[in-house]
Design an enzyme around this catalytic site. Sequence first.
Site, PDB file in Angstrom:
ATOM      1  N   HIS A 128      -0.577 -19.727  10.280  1.00  0.00           N
ATOM      2  CA  HIS A 128       0.057 -20.052  11.566  1.00  0.00           C
ATOM      3  C   HIS A 128       0.778 -18.887  12.217  1.00  0.00           C
ATOM      4  O   HIS A 128       1.518 -19.097  13.182  1.00  0.00           O
ATOM      5  CB  HIS A 128       1.073 -21.183  11.398  1.00  0.00           C
TER       6      HIS A 128
ATOM      7  N   LYS B 143      10.951 -24.274  23.773  1.00  0.00           N
ATOM      8  CA  LYS B 143      10.346 -23.839  22.511  1.00  0.00           C
ATOM      9  C   LYS B 143      11.432 -23.125  21.743  1.00  0.00           C
ATOM     10  O   LYS B 143      12.508 -22.876  22.281  1.00  0.00           O
ATOM     11  CB  LYS B 143       9.168 -22.886  22.765  1.00  0.00           C
ATOM     12  N   ARG B 144      11.182 -22.800  20.450  1.00  0.00           N
ATOM     13  CA  ARG B 144      12.176 -22.018  19.731  1.00  0.00           C
ATOM     14  C   ARG B 144      12.502 -20.738  20.503  1.00  0.00           C
ATOM     15  O   ARG B 144      11.664 -20.197  21.215  1.00  0.00           O
ATOM     16  CB  ARG B 144      11.648 -21.670  18.334  1.00  0.00           C
TER      17      ARG B 144
ATOM     18  N   LYS C 297       8.639 -14.741  22.300  1.00  0.00           N
ATOM     19  CA  LYS C 297       8.331 -15.791  23.275  1.00  0.00           C
ATOM     20  C   LYS C 297       8.873 -15.437  24.664  1.00  0.00           C
ATOM     21  O   LYS C 297       8.516 -16.048  25.657  1.00  0.00           O
ATOM     22  CB  LYS C 297       8.893 -17.128  22.808  1.00  0.00           C
TER      23      LYS C 297
ATOM     24  N   THR D 240       1.688 -25.216  21.130  1.00  0.00           N
ATOM     25  CA  THR D 240       1.214 -26.580  21.320  1.00  0.00           C
ATOM     26  C   THR D 240       1.984 -27.225  22.469  1.00  0.00           C
ATOM     27  O   THR D 240       1.493 -28.153  23.110  1.00  0.00           O
ATOM     28  CB  THR D 240       1.397 -27.414  20.031  1.00  0.00           C
TER      29      THR D 240
ATOM     30  N   LYS E  57       1.057 -29.852  25.736  1.00  0.00           N
ATOM     31  CA  LYS E  57       1.816 -31.040  26.153  1.00  0.00           C
ATOM     32  C   LYS E  57       2.193 -30.963  27.634  1.00  0.00           C
ATOM     33  O   LYS E  57       2.128 -31.957  28.358  1.00  0.00           O
ATOM     34  CB  LYS E  57       3.071 -31.191  25.281  1.00  0.00           C
TER      35      LYS E  57
HETATM   36  C1  NBG Z   1       3.635 -21.691  14.588  1.00  0.00           C
HETATM   37  C2  NBG Z   1       3.145 -20.760  15.673  1.00  0.00           C
HETATM   38  C3  NBG Z   1       2.721 -21.523  16.908  1.00  0.00           C
HETATM   39  C4  NBG Z   1       1.719 -22.601  16.514  1.00  0.00           C
HETATM   40  C5  NBG Z   1       2.305 -23.473  15.428  1.00  0.00           C
HETATM   41  C6  NBG Z   1       1.333 -24.528  14.958  1.00  0.00           C
HETATM   42  C7  NBG Z   1       4.829 -21.038  12.536  1.00  0.00           C
HETATM   43  C8  NBG Z   1       4.815 -20.186  11.320  1.00  0.00           C
HETATM   44  N1  NBG Z   1       3.801 -20.905  13.375  1.00  0.00           N
HETATM   45  O1  NBG Z   1       2.119 -20.646  17.832  1.00  0.00           O
HETATM   46  O2  NBG Z   1       4.166 -19.847  16.006  1.00  0.00           O
HETATM   47  O3  NBG Z   1       1.393 -23.387  17.632  1.00  0.00           O
HETATM   48  O4  NBG Z   1       2.651 -22.685  14.306  1.00  0.00           O
HETATM   49  O5  NBG Z   1       0.144 -23.953  14.556  1.00  0.00           O
HETATM   50  O6  NBG Z   1       5.740 -21.805  12.725  1.00  0.00           O
END
Ligand code: NBG
Length: 834
Positions: A377, A569-570, A575, A677, A681
């Site tokens: 991920h 988002k975080r 980002k 993701t 949404k």
């Molecule tokens: C996160 C990514 C996102 C991705 C999500 C789900 C981690 C390690 N990765 O870009 O930063 O959408 O995983 O796949 O949290």
Amino acid sequence: MAKPSQKGRDSSMVNTGEENIRTGTSVASLKKAILDNLYYIQGRTPGLATKNDWYMAVAYTVRDRMLEHFIHSLKGMQDPRVKIVSYLSAEFLMGPHLGNNLLNLGITDQTRDAVKELGLELDDLLAQEEEPGLGNGGLGRLAACYMDSLASLSVPAIGYGIRYEFGIFDQEIRDGWQVEKTDKWLCLGNPWEICRPEVSYKVNFGGYTVHSLDGEGRFRVQWIPHRVARGIAYDTPVPSYRDEMVDMLRLWKSEAIESFDFQAFNVGDYYKSVDEKIISETVSKVLYPNDEPEIGKTLRLAQQYFFVSCSLQDMIRIHLSRGKGMETFHESFAVQLNDTHPSIAVAELMRLLVDEHLMGWDSAWQITQKTMAYTNHTLLPEALEKWSLPLFKRTLPRHLEIIYEINRRFLNDVRQRYPGDDGLAARLSLIDESGEKYVRMAHLASVGSHRINGVAALHSNLLTLTVLKDLYDLYPDRFVNVTNGVTPRRWIALSNPELSALISRGIGDRWIRHFEDEIRKLEPFAADAGFRAEWRKIKCKNKARLAAIIQERTGIVPNPDSLFDIQVKRIHEYKRQHLSVLNIITLYNRIKKNPGQEIIPRTFIFGGKAAPGYFMAKLIIKLINSVAEVINTDQDVAGRLAVVFFPDFNVKNAQHIYPAAELSEQISTAGMEASGTGNMKFSMNGALTIGTLDGANVEIRQEVGQENFFLFGLSAEEVHNEKVKGYRPRDYYDSNPCLREVIEQIRSGYFSRGDAELFRPLVENLLDHDPYLLLADYQPYIDCQDGVSSVYHDQERWTRMSILNVARMGKFSSDRSIREYCDTIWNIKLAKGG
Ligand code: NBG
């Protein structure tokens, strides 16, 4: 699942001719059942019941209506012919259960009526639910969307994870800074889970190993642990959308194996004995926030091993209870490793097969590889897990031996194929020996799996070119891509009921279950002026609703006619929330200089948590709030520009935010966001995207059409080239007066009441390093935002684009992702029409 059939089920409930009190779904039955549960579970009469008592009574009433199918589905898992998907994830960000379960069961309206007859509002009870925040963000939420799709596609599945007592912290904003509060999600009780004290396993930690030969002369290893904990299962049903399958989320809670260490007790050291108990109970105490340095976190490794070991022992029990031998384990389970967090599963399955089930190494290794698959991920090097060797050895001495043996055989193979290439062997090794020694978890996961996948096309491609390049060259056939998806149930049908009703009036309601095929039927409606007007009306309502929440939580009163421009988002430098801040200040300066200028009014809304130990991310939150303070109180821009930091972004809040969004900010540095993701949404709720060619943005743009997507910025390749060339952020600063002015304002204290120190670290970082290339992308971003404003001016055009965005999002349903996992990774055939 309007009314579960009684035939062939185990329900011992007597059917009295009226509807069954546990399963009936008429308003009258639901009302009766709620009162019954209020009395017999909560021990309350309506006169004395608190809102939480009512919530609990309703929740139990809904849970009752899932149990028959749940029990039936679990029984189905005993059938030796079915393969069960075992989704191993340290995080499951399920979101509030009540609304989603009502939706999936199809009993929302009846329940609303029943509750009303009892003098209550369903919305108040929905608000009462404390969400289980057992995840950090995208990764945990993806696991939750996948559980929904697995059930809805009738795939037998168990999500295995940890029942953290404290989930992700709650965020408050004080004086513009993030303050973390412990998340006490369990303190009022959790009606959705079923505790199963008998489903429990022992898990060893620490100690040493003893090597010997058994009676038949075979090499045997015994692990003598220093401490033993016990994992107890807590099961939560995960219902399909209006169908019979109810899958299971099984989370482990750790407990001490014995309350007292009698030896210590006898010699009088009572407190030491209680200490041991506390240490064992600590394992499942708290979720770790990501973006924190991993090194040295013994407890985190213990958590990972704890839940993986319980889960594998549980799978083996289920497998053996099917009357099969261990050599066919991979036919019973497809284990998906959600990132490297559960990757110790590779070594643990080997240990269980070899040490406990006395299997030979080669057979055990084949079974392990056939069982496991690994999803990566992230490409960020700092997020790739590695554990220092001494820590690893202290916690899991037997696993280190196993990893050494896996590595020995693996490197033999590598050396045979690439003789003399010691550099390659060192790079591939499961042990990083370049300095201090580490175990590389991504390598362990990759070597032990038959498939490795990234989460968007670009990401999967970059994986094979960067962090997993050597492994890819070795095993190209193992690598596949499965682009992420999100469930249209929670993220459209539940979050945006009015839009859902409008869509269903247009194309029927099959889109909720068959999003991939059906939603495209919406396309022609983009040309229908009446439909567009209704579409806009709903967006306005959703905006007004969000504006009210914002006012209640922050005191800020957004102009409901302004463009809602949202980034949630975080908080992370890659980002680039601060790139959006540069744009906001640029717009502000324009108005200040030219007050009469016509501009599209905008409300910028941010939300997201920063890891408690991530200084720069916390400073970005402070920056957003500082800029907000100046702009929101400046009469020159009133009604035209507002900035909001929405505190405590979580699933519950997200459900109010996405439906109200008009512009979705997906502006990460290209090559850094694995997928995203949230981007999906937003788009599913009719927001247009401004974004870079990063993660799944690339595919979203392909699907919705480039004319319906606001693209800007360097590509991943260009970012790479800039860095190779020797990127000089100061050149951009020197040559762009608007950018210079913005940076100088931040630096000089214009937004920090004259404090020129506050944002210095952020400004200096941008000017001297700018690792995420904000300055390079600044002007293209500003120009693109101007483009957004001019399109927004033409509301008919904007609405057409918005409808087309929704109509073309079929690919991003998590149902599509799960079909691909079944097909290319798990080797599971879906039932027809499933
Ligand atoms: C996160 C990514 C996102 C991705 C999500 C789900 C981690 C390690 N990765 O870009 O930063 O959408 O995983 O796949 O949290």
